[in-house]
Design an enzyme around this catalytic site. Structure first.
Site, PDB file in Angstrom:
ATOM      1  N   CYS A  80      -4.397  -1.662  -1.829  1.00 26.62           N
ATOM      2  CA  CYS A  80      -4.654  -0.234  -1.998  1.00 26.62           C
ATOM      3  C   CYS A  80      -5.616  -0.095  -3.178  1.00 26.62           C
ATOM      4  O   CYS A  80      -5.345  -0.629  -4.263  1.00 26.62           O
ATOM      5  CB  CYS A  80      -3.332   0.481  -2.289  1.00 26.62           C
ATOM      6  SG  CYS A  80      -3.510   2.193  -2.799  1.00 26.62           S
ATOM      7  N   ASN A  81      -6.712   0.598  -2.958  1.00 26.41           N
ATOM      8  CA  ASN A  81      -7.706   0.755  -4.033  1.00 26.41           C
ATOM      9  C   ASN A  81      -7.176   1.625  -5.173  1.00 26.41           C
ATOM     10  O   ASN A  81      -7.400   1.332  -6.340  1.00 26.41           O
ATOM     11  CB  ASN A  81      -8.971   1.393  -3.467  1.00 26.41           C
ATOM     12  CG  ASN A  81      -9.685   0.470  -2.507  1.00 26.41           C
ATOM     13  OD1 ASN A  81     -10.586  -0.268  -2.895  1.00 26.41           O
ATOM     14  ND2 ASN A  81      -9.291   0.489  -1.254  1.00 26.41           N
ATOM     15  N   THR A  82      -6.466   2.701  -4.812  1.00 29.78           N
ATOM     16  CA  THR A  82      -5.944   3.611  -5.833  1.00 29.78           C
ATOM     17  C   THR A  82      -4.968   2.870  -6.740  1.00 29.78           C
ATOM     18  O   THR A  82      -5.002   3.014  -7.973  1.00 29.78           O
ATOM     19  CB  THR A  82      -5.204   4.790  -5.141  1.00 29.78           C
ATOM     20  OG1 THR A  82      -5.995   5.252  -4.050  1.00 29.78           O
ATOM     21  CG2 THR A  82      -4.927   5.910  -6.109  1.00 29.78           C
ATOM     22  N   ASP A 128       0.880  -1.185   0.000  1.00 28.13           N
ATOM     23  CA  ASP A 128       0.000   0.000   0.000  1.00 28.13           C
ATOM     24  C   ASP A 128       0.911   1.225   0.000  1.00 28.13           C
ATOM     25  O   ASP A 128       2.125   1.117   0.197  1.00 28.13           O
ATOM     26  CB  ASP A 128      -0.883  -0.008   1.266  1.00 28.13           C
ATOM     27  CG  ASP A 128      -1.811   1.209   1.337  1.00 28.13           C
ATOM     28  OD1 ASP A 128      -2.393   1.573   0.306  1.00 28.13           O
ATOM     29  OD2 ASP A 128      -1.941   1.808   2.422  1.00 28.13           O
ATOM     30  N   SER A 129       0.274   2.393  -0.156  1.00 26.35           N
ATOM     31  CA  SER A 129       1.058   3.627  -0.085  1.00 26.35           C
ATOM     32  C   SER A 129       1.514   3.896   1.354  1.00 26.35           C
ATOM     33  O   SER A 129       2.460   4.637   1.564  1.00 26.35           O
ATOM     34  CB  SER A 129       0.204   4.798  -0.559  1.00 26.35           C
ATOM     35  OG  SER A 129      -0.940   4.906   0.272  1.00 26.35           O
ATOM     36  N   TYR A 149      -1.015   8.239  -2.674  1.00 28.18           N
ATOM     37  CA  TYR A 149      -1.147   7.912  -4.098  1.00 28.18           C
ATOM     38  C   TYR A 149      -2.359   8.636  -4.706  1.00 28.18           C
ATOM     39  O   TYR A 149      -2.376   8.928  -5.900  1.00 28.18           O
ATOM     40  CB  TYR A 149      -1.395   6.411  -4.274  1.00 28.18           C
ATOM     41  CG  TYR A 149      -0.190   5.492  -4.157  1.00 28.18           C
ATOM     42  CD1 TYR A 149       1.096   5.967  -3.935  1.00 28.18           C
ATOM     43  CD2 TYR A 149      -0.372   4.108  -4.280  1.00 28.18           C
ATOM     44  CE1 TYR A 149       2.172   5.098  -3.830  1.00 28.18           C
ATOM     45  CE2 TYR A 149       0.701   3.226  -4.192  1.00 28.18           C
ATOM     46  CZ  TYR A 149       1.972   3.719  -3.962  1.00 28.18           C
ATOM     47  OH  TYR A 149       3.029   2.853  -3.866  1.00 28.18           O
ATOM     48  N   GLY A 150      -3.378   8.886  -3.866  1.00 33.40           N
ATOM     49  CA  GLY A 150      -4.674   9.378  -4.359  1.00 33.40           C
ATOM     50  C   GLY A 150      -4.609  10.536  -5.340  1.00 33.40           C
ATOM     51  O   GLY A 150      -5.249  10.501  -6.386  1.00 33.40           O
ATOM     52  N   CYS A 203     -11.094   2.732   0.323  1.00 31.25           N
ATOM     53  CA  CYS A 203      -9.678   3.060   0.519  1.00 31.25           C
ATOM     54  C   CYS A 203      -9.264   2.256   1.738  1.00 31.25           C
ATOM     55  O   CYS A 203      -9.994   2.240   2.746  1.00 31.25           O
ATOM     56  CB  CYS A 203      -9.513   4.558   0.765  1.00 31.25           C
ATOM     57  SG  CYS A 203      -7.842   5.009   1.309  1.00 31.25           S
ATOM     58  N   THR A 204      -8.132   1.609   1.656  1.00 33.36           N
ATOM     59  CA  THR A 204      -7.770   0.695   2.745  1.00 33.36           C
ATOM     60  C   THR A 204      -7.379   1.433   4.032  1.00 33.36           C
ATOM     61  O   THR A 204      -7.249   0.821   5.081  1.00 33.36           O
ATOM     62  CB  THR A 204      -6.645  -0.262   2.308  1.00 33.36           C
ATOM     63  OG1 THR A 204      -5.545   0.515   1.811  1.00 33.36           O
ATOM     64  CG2 THR A 204      -7.143  -1.206   1.227  1.00 33.36           C
TER      65      THR A 204
HETATM   66  N1  DGL Z   1      -4.820   3.241   0.948  1.00 28.25           N
HETATM   67  C1  DGL Z   1      -4.949   3.753  -0.372  1.00 28.25           C
HETATM   68  C2  DGL Z   1      -6.205   3.253  -1.057  1.00 28.25           C
HETATM   69  O1  DGL Z   1      -6.724   2.203  -0.699  1.00 28.25           O
HETATM   70  C3  DGL Z   1      -4.892   5.224  -0.612  1.00 28.25           C
HETATM   71  C4  DGL Z   1      -4.153   6.173   0.209  1.00 28.25           C
HETATM   72  C5  DGL Z   1      -3.381   7.159  -0.654  1.00 28.25           C
HETATM   73  O2  DGL Z   1      -3.953   8.147  -1.158  1.00 28.25           O
HETATM   74  O3  DGL Z   1      -2.199   6.888  -0.820  1.00 28.25           O
HETATM   75  O4  DGL Z   1      -6.679   3.852  -1.979  1.00 28.25           O
END
Ligand code: DGL
Length: 315
Positions: A84-86, A21-22, A53-54, A217-218
């Site tokens: 991570c969803n992004t 993840d980020s 990452y978003g 988002c995780t």
């Molecule tokens: N945890 C990340 C997700 O699931 C995003 C956090 C980020 O913006 O880096 O999207």
């Protein structure tokens, strides 16, 4: 003449599962994988140096995904979870094409959880700007049931709140041993300033009459009590963590690559950031258990922009 499809490469049952993840959010997925598959060794990468990452362009996040997947595959992981969803939105399809070990994302499991939960067929999704702009959740939910109305809202402040909330906990007397997670962490995330911010972030969902909200988002499961308070009892919150763990178990079972019974797992955690100590401390709060093996990770060079997508790697 009969032709046989080539069999998929053998996956070593003893090898670790890789997750990344980020930042700390992916640990919410890791803890579900660890709970469901306690004998599996896990290797986690938190790309703290490039968090968040978003707001970043999808093409950049895609390159990070390929780079980290490459690292984990070359380190011997038998399966990689993009926790991570992004990153899933930006690079899952590309990574699945580029690597021959299974690569699992978190969007389809979250969409499945939402489709199974909603009764009114009105579902909200909160996620980063990148995830919302990609449209992946609407697509994945419609893949399950095209009649579900989806209301996606970008709530990037929630990522900041989680990262900030975790650091606020340091040195407050709670969790000095780095393992207070659970209720202490939930209390930290319920502070009044966060509640005001949460009400603002969630305001676009007022009047949408949703009965289900996807924490897309995780990082967001760490704000679950706060979000539940703002949304009220008529809205069920769902996240992808448990469903993702089920996917991992199904894939490894089908590939006869589950860790042998009675095996002692090794859990290793790496951050791309410089502050390994904070990563260990705050990560332990998320996991509610100390992270024993923690180190800094220097990643291999980024793949070139627009690298050929059909390049299949040896492993
Ligand atoms: N945890 C990340 C997700 O699931 C995003 C956090 C980020 O913006 O880096 O999207």
């Amino acid at each position: 003449m009969e032709t046989r499809a080539p069999s998929p490469p053998h996956l070593a049952a003893d090898a670790p599962i890789g997750l990344f993840d980020s930042g700390y959010g992916g640990l919410t997925v890791l803890r579900e994988v660890a709970a469901l598959l306690p004998e599996e060794s896990l290797t986690f990468v938190g790309d703290s140096a490039r968090c968040p990452y978003g707001p970043k362009p999808q093409a950049d996040v895609d390159r990070y995904v390929q780079q980290i997947c490459r690292h984990l595959v070359e380190a011997g992981c038998k399966l990689v979870v993009i926790a991570c969803n992004t990153a899933t939105a930006a690079g899952l399809a590309h990574a699945q094409q580029a690597f021959s070990v299974p690569i699992v994302g978190v969007v389809a499991p979250g969409a499945r959880a939402a489709a199974h939960t909603t009764r009114s067929r009105r579902v909200g999704v909160i996620a980063t700007e990148g995830t919302v702009a990609s449209g992946v959740y609407t697509e994945a939910i419609h893949h399950m049931d095209a009649g579900i109305e989806v209301f996606p809202v970008a709530t990037p402040r929630f990522v900041e709140m989680v990262e900030q909330g975790l650091s606020l906990g340091a040195g407050d007397g709670e969790g000095e041993d780095g393992a207070s997670g659970g209720p202490a962490l939930a209390r930290l995330m319920m502070q009044p300033a966060f509640e005001t911010a949460a009400r603002e972030c969630l305001a676009p969902l007022e009047g949408c009459a949703i009965d289900t909200l996807v924490l897309g988002c995780t990082h967001f499961p760490l704000l679950q009590p706060l979000i539940a308070k703002v949304m009220g009892p008529g809205v069920t919150l769902v996240s992808s963590a448990e469903e993702t763990a089920l996917d991992v178990r199904e894939i490894l079972g089908r590939r006869r690559a589950l860790a042998p019974a009675g095996r002692q797992p090794v859990r290793a955690f790496y951050t791309t950031g410089d502050d390994v100590g904070s990563f260990a401390r705050f990560g332990s709060r998320v996991l509610d258990t100390p992270m024993d093996r923690v180190g800094h990770l220097t990643l291999p060079p980024l793949p070139p922009t627009g690298a050929a997508r059909d390049e299949r790697r040896a492993r």
